[in-house]
Write a protein that holds these residues in place. Sequence first.
Motif, PDB file in Angstrom:
ATOM      1  N   LEU A 255       0.852  -1.190   0.000  1.00 15.97           N
ATOM      2  CA  LEU A 255       0.000   0.000   0.000  1.00 15.97           C
ATOM      3  C   LEU A 255       0.892   1.245   0.000  1.00 15.97           C
ATOM      4  O   LEU A 255       1.735   1.422   0.880  1.00 15.97           O
ATOM      5  CB  LEU A 255      -0.910   0.003   1.226  1.00 15.97           C
ATOM      6  CG  LEU A 255      -2.141  -0.900   1.155  1.00 15.97           C
ATOM      7  CD1 LEU A 255      -2.870  -0.896   2.489  1.00 15.97           C
ATOM      8  CD2 LEU A 255      -3.078  -0.463   0.027  1.00 15.97           C
ATOM      9  N   ILE A 256       0.711   2.098  -0.995  1.00 15.27           N
ATOM     10  CA  ILE A 256       1.511   3.316  -1.150  1.00 15.27           C
ATOM     11  C   ILE A 256       0.627   4.528  -0.881  1.00 15.27           C
ATOM     12  O   ILE A 256      -0.488   4.628  -1.406  1.00 15.27           O
ATOM     13  CB  ILE A 256       2.099   3.428  -2.572  1.00 15.27           C
ATOM     14  CG1 ILE A 256       2.800   2.124  -2.992  1.00 15.27           C
ATOM     15  CG2 ILE A 256       3.050   4.612  -2.656  1.00 15.27           C
ATOM     16  CD1 ILE A 256       4.038   1.792  -2.190  1.00 15.27           C
ATOM     17  N   ASN A 257       1.131   5.464  -0.089  1.00 15.19           N
ATOM     18  CA  ASN A 257       0.374   6.680   0.227  1.00 15.19           C
ATOM     19  C   ASN A 257       1.293   7.891   0.059  1.00 15.19           C
ATOM     20  O   ASN A 257       2.299   8.025   0.764  1.00 15.19           O
ATOM     21  CB  ASN A 257      -0.167   6.610   1.654  1.00 15.19           C
ATOM     22  CG  ASN A 257      -1.093   7.774   1.964  1.00 15.19           C
ATOM     23  OD1 ASN A 257      -1.654   8.389   1.067  1.00 15.19           O
ATOM     24  ND2 ASN A 257      -1.244   8.080   3.244  1.00 15.19           N
ATOM     25  N   ASP A 258       0.969   8.730  -0.905  1.00 16.55           N
ATOM     26  CA  ASP A 258       1.762   9.947  -1.121  1.00 16.55           C
ATOM     27  C   ASP A 258       1.504  10.926   0.023  1.00 16.55           C
ATOM     28  O   ASP A 258       0.368  11.102   0.472  1.00 16.55           O
ATOM     29  CB  ASP A 258       1.381  10.591  -2.453  1.00 16.55           C
ATOM     30  CG  ASP A 258       2.253  11.786  -2.767  1.00 16.55           C
ATOM     31  OD1 ASP A 258       3.385  11.581  -3.218  1.00 16.55           O
ATOM     32  OD2 ASP A 258       1.782  12.926  -2.543  1.00 16.55           O
ATOM     33  N   LEU A 259       2.578  11.574   0.511  1.00 16.65           N
ATOM     34  CA  LEU A 259       2.474  12.482   1.655  1.00 16.65           C
ATOM     35  C   LEU A 259       2.423  13.946   1.218  1.00 16.65           C
ATOM     36  O   LEU A 259       2.949  14.830   1.896  1.00 16.65           O
ATOM     37  CB  LEU A 259       3.644  12.240   2.613  1.00 16.65           C
ATOM     38  CG  LEU A 259       3.708  10.831   3.231  1.00 16.65           C
ATOM     39  CD1 LEU A 259       4.937  10.688   4.117  1.00 16.65           C
ATOM     40  CD2 LEU A 259       2.435  10.531   4.028  1.00 16.65           C
ATOM     41  N   GLY A 260       1.811  14.192   0.080  1.00 17.56           N
ATOM     42  CA  GLY A 260       1.661  15.571  -0.395  1.00 17.56           C
ATOM     43  C   GLY A 260       2.884  16.102  -1.097  1.00 17.56           C
ATOM     44  O   GLY A 260       3.115  17.326  -1.104  1.00 17.56           O
ATOM     45  N   SER A 261       3.691  15.222  -1.679  1.00 16.76           N
ATOM     46  CA  SER A 261       4.912  15.665  -2.365  1.00 16.76           C
ATOM     47  C   SER A 261       4.563  16.470  -3.608  1.00 16.76           C
ATOM     48  O   SER A 261       3.536  16.248  -4.260  1.00 16.76           O
ATOM     49  CB  SER A 261       5.752  14.449  -2.776  1.00 16.76           C
ATOM     50  OG  SER A 261       5.058  13.666  -3.725  1.00 16.76           O
ATOM     51  N   GLN A 262       5.425  17.413  -3.948  1.00 14.87           N
ATOM     52  CA  GLN A 262       5.178  18.270  -5.110  1.00 14.87           C
ATOM     53  C   GLN A 262       5.302  17.490  -6.411  1.00 14.87           C
ATOM     54  O   GLN A 262       4.485  17.654  -7.321  1.00 14.87           O
ATOM     55  CB  GLN A 262       6.160  19.440  -5.106  1.00 14.87           C
ATOM     56  CG  GLN A 262       5.910  20.439  -6.231  1.00 14.87           C
ATOM     57  CD  GLN A 262       6.832  21.645  -6.152  1.00 14.87           C
ATOM     58  OE1 GLN A 262       7.602  21.789  -5.205  1.00 14.87           O
ATOM     59  NE2 GLN A 262       6.764  22.523  -7.131  1.00 14.87           N
ATOM     60  N   ALA A 263       6.320  16.626  -6.501  1.00 10.48           N
ATOM     61  CA  ALA A 263       6.538  15.865  -7.733  1.00 10.48           C
ATOM     62  C   ALA A 263       5.541  14.732  -7.895  1.00 10.48           C
ATOM     63  O   ALA A 263       5.286  14.254  -9.008  1.00 10.48           O
ATOM     64  CB  ALA A 263       7.967  15.317  -7.757  1.00 10.48           C
ATOM     65  N   GLY A 264       4.967  14.269  -6.776  1.00  9.50           N
ATOM     66  CA  GLY A 264       3.975  13.205  -6.837  1.00  9.50           C
ATOM     67  C   GLY A 264       4.587  11.807  -6.781  1.00  9.50           C
ATOM     68  O   GLY A 264       5.794  11.609  -6.924  1.00  9.50           O
ATOM     69  N   THR A 265       3.713  10.832  -6.540  1.00  6.31           N
ATOM     70  CA  THR A 265       4.089   9.418  -6.513  1.00  6.31           C
ATOM     71  C   THR A 265       3.265   8.707  -7.586  1.00  6.31           C
ATOM     72  O   THR A 265       2.062   8.946  -7.706  1.00  6.31           O
ATOM     73  CB  THR A 265       3.801   8.803  -5.130  1.00  6.31           C
ATOM     74  OG1 THR A 265       4.541   9.523  -4.136  1.00  6.31           O
ATOM     75  CG2 THR A 265       4.200   7.348  -5.094  1.00  6.31           C
ATOM     76  N   PHE A 266       3.902   7.838  -8.349  1.00  6.56           N
ATOM     77  CA  PHE A 266       3.240   7.206  -9.491  1.00  6.56           C
ATOM     78  C   PHE A 266       3.291   5.681  -9.366  1.00  6.56           C
ATOM     79  O   PHE A 266       4.320   5.104  -9.006  1.00  6.56           O
ATOM     80  CB  PHE A 266       3.910   7.626 -10.805  1.00  6.56           C
ATOM     81  CG  PHE A 266       3.791   9.094 -11.106  1.00  6.56           C
ATOM     82  CD1 PHE A 266       2.840   9.553 -12.008  1.00  6.56           C
ATOM     83  CD2 PHE A 266       4.629  10.014 -10.486  1.00  6.56           C
ATOM     84  CE1 PHE A 266       2.732  10.921 -12.278  1.00  6.56           C
ATOM     85  CE2 PHE A 266       4.530  11.377 -10.760  1.00  6.56           C
ATOM     86  CZ  PHE A 266       3.568  11.822 -11.662  1.00  6.56           C
ATOM     87  N   ILE A 267       2.168   5.028  -9.649  1.00  9.81           N
ATOM     88  CA  ILE A 267       2.103   3.561  -9.749  1.00  9.81           C
ATOM     89  C   ILE A 267       1.686   3.220 -11.170  1.00  9.81           C
ATOM     90  O   ILE A 267       0.632   3.669 -11.641  1.00  9.81           O
ATOM     91  CB  ILE A 267       1.117   2.966  -8.733  1.00  9.81           C
ATOM     92  CG1 ILE A 267       1.674   3.120  -7.309  1.00  9.81           C
ATOM     93  CG2 ILE A 267       0.841   1.498  -9.039  1.00  9.81           C
ATOM     94  CD1 ILE A 267       0.790   2.519  -6.228  1.00  9.81           C
ATOM     95  N   ASP A 268       2.542   2.457 -11.847  1.00 14.46           N
ATOM     96  CA  ASP A 268       2.310   2.091 -13.256  1.00 14.46           C
ATOM     97  C   ASP A 268       2.013   3.339 -14.097  1.00 14.46           C
ATOM     98  O   ASP A 268       1.059   3.372 -14.906  1.00 14.46           O
ATOM     99  CB  ASP A 268       1.164   1.072 -13.367  1.00 14.46           C
ATOM    100  CG  ASP A 268       1.525  -0.259 -12.719  1.00 14.46           C
ATOM    101  OD1 ASP A 268       2.725  -0.585 -12.673  1.00 14.46           O
ATOM    102  OD2 ASP A 268       0.615  -0.955 -12.241  1.00 14.46           O
ATOM    103  N   ASN A 269       2.838   4.394 -13.837  1.00 16.71           N
ATOM    104  CA  ASN A 269       2.814   5.653 -14.600  1.00 16.71           C
ATOM    105  C   ASN A 269       1.574   6.517 -14.366  1.00 16.71           C
ATOM    106  O   ASN A 269       1.324   7.462 -15.118  1.00 16.71           O
ATOM    107  CB  ASN A 269       2.975   5.375 -16.113  1.00 16.71           C
ATOM    108  CG  ASN A 269       4.310   4.741 -16.434  1.00 16.71           C
ATOM    109  OD1 ASN A 269       5.337   5.132 -15.882  1.00 16.71           O
ATOM    110  ND2 ASN A 269       4.298   3.736 -17.302  1.00 16.71           N
ATOM    111  N   GLU A 270       0.796   6.198 -13.344  1.00 15.93           N
ATOM    112  CA  GLU A 270      -0.354   7.038 -13.011  1.00 15.93           C
ATOM    113  C   GLU A 270      -0.153   7.641 -11.628  1.00 15.93           C
ATOM    114  O   GLU A 270       0.166   6.930 -10.670  1.00 15.93           O
ATOM    115  CB  GLU A 270      -1.652   6.230 -13.041  1.00 15.93           C
ATOM    116  CG  GLU A 270      -2.064   5.799 -14.436  1.00 15.93           C
ATOM    117  CD  GLU A 270      -3.446   5.184 -14.459  1.00 15.93           C
ATOM    118  OE1 GLU A 270      -4.154   5.262 -13.421  1.00 15.93           O
ATOM    119  OE2 GLU A 270      -3.821   4.619 -15.501  1.00 15.93           O
ATOM    120  N   ARG A 271      -0.341   8.970 -11.535  1.00 11.82           N
ATOM    121  CA  ARG A 271      -0.168   9.652 -10.245  1.00 11.82           C
ATOM    122  C   ARG A 271      -1.282   9.223  -9.295  1.00 11.82           C
ATOM    123  O   ARG A 271      -2.448   9.145  -9.665  1.00 11.82           O
ATOM    124  CB  ARG A 271      -0.198  11.164 -10.438  1.00 11.82           C
ATOM    125  CG  ARG A 271       0.110  11.938  -9.155  1.00 11.82           C
ATOM    126  CD  ARG A 271       0.424  13.382  -9.446  1.00 11.82           C
ATOM    127  NE  ARG A 271       0.837  14.081  -8.224  1.00 11.82           N
ATOM    128  CZ  ARG A 271       1.457  15.250  -8.225  1.00 11.82           C
ATOM    129  NH1 ARG A 271       1.741  15.847  -9.376  1.00 11.82           N
ATOM    130  NH2 ARG A 271       1.810  15.821  -7.094  1.00 11.82           N
TER     131      ARG A 271
END
Length: 424
Positions: A318-334
């Motif tokens: 389970l991945i949870n982005d912490l509000g990063s500016q660049a973002g977090t991507f799974i299989d090329n989707e933010r």
Amino acid sequence: MTPDILQSGDLGGQCAVVRYIMVVDDDDESARETKSVLDHAGFEAKIFKDGGQVHGSLTLDRPDLVLLTLILPGESGFEICEHLKKQDRFLPVVIYSEIELEAAQNLASKLGADGYITRPCEPKTLVTTIREVAKVVWDRQADEREGKEKGEIRFRCKCGHRMKEKLEYRGKIVTCSQCQTMVQVPERSVHPMIVKLADAATATALNDPMRFLSVKCQHCETFYKLFSADLEKARTCPKCQKRQVGALSIIGAPLSRAALASSLRVLRILTGKLKGKKLMLPDYEITLGSDRSCQLKQTGEGIASKHCTLKPTPLGILINDLGSQAGTFIDNERITGEVLLEPGGLLKVGSMTFRLVGQNRDVNSTTFYNPKQAKVQEEADRQGVALFLSDKPTADEAADVIQAHWDIVRKKAAMQNEADASDE
């Protein structure tokens, strides 16, 4: 109770005797239960925990039959079976395992196993199958001694060329006339393996893959079992008592690679200076980022001080982005919120890209060969040809089968837990 005498064919006034059974199982509770059933049936059962104990005992005291589980620390049951049959092809070997996969049965047959029982099973089924297997092997041996055994071994080279050899050439190396490679003649193809399967959905026990993770000592090259998540304890070899430095190695341990892949806690790095390296996550939630306080510290363009969290689960991470500016991507989707990274999926964090090691298998699968190979296998079965296309070493092929078992059972358990939670 008296030994179990099997009234099969007569051979010089002798008949098959099954008295001493070697039970190979490293699970104490399971082994004791099996021994109790066998003792009650009049057999003499002794428990062995791994291949080393089996090979050491075999030269001193030959058993009348070997009852062998498949998932063992270090050497798998498949490899032990292969070793036993090369030493003595008339030693009856029965696989006794939770693994229901057709691929496991095919590999066991290829390596010379005489019977395959999935558990849990009724004590009567276990005892009856042991007697049946012993009789079949005894009759086979009697036929060969009296010169009655006829036939040939038919199989294919990995290039697909059909091959046929006399029975006396089994186990020997021959040259394929098509591709000129050396091929080992299978031990058997004309004798069917006796298979007794448990009722569907009963064999769902999950052996924790991490129990079977072994690492190689950098000093004495001994493989030892990683009993604890305590890294400091794991760094001390129990044999030479020397401490390991740097990364722990599982090179040469296919079952350990399968265990790591099935854990769904290993990320392969696909970019940067560490490309090709693997990261093993702990079994709890961690934070990835450039800050020193992060459990998984990664630096690079676009990686925030605290970028995202990673939490291993039975179905993936389970991945949870912490509000990063660049973002977090799974299989090329933010992603927004908590999203599951599934086996084989890509995780992109700034300039870093990772892939989750593992396979997302069909929970209804009994085999995991590709459709093209399955079609070839079906045609070979129709013609009565033993088709052994794999050119992998037995240890690697065994690890593939055992990993498939872990993957499927783990996913079944996770899906059932989700269903139970939704019902509450």
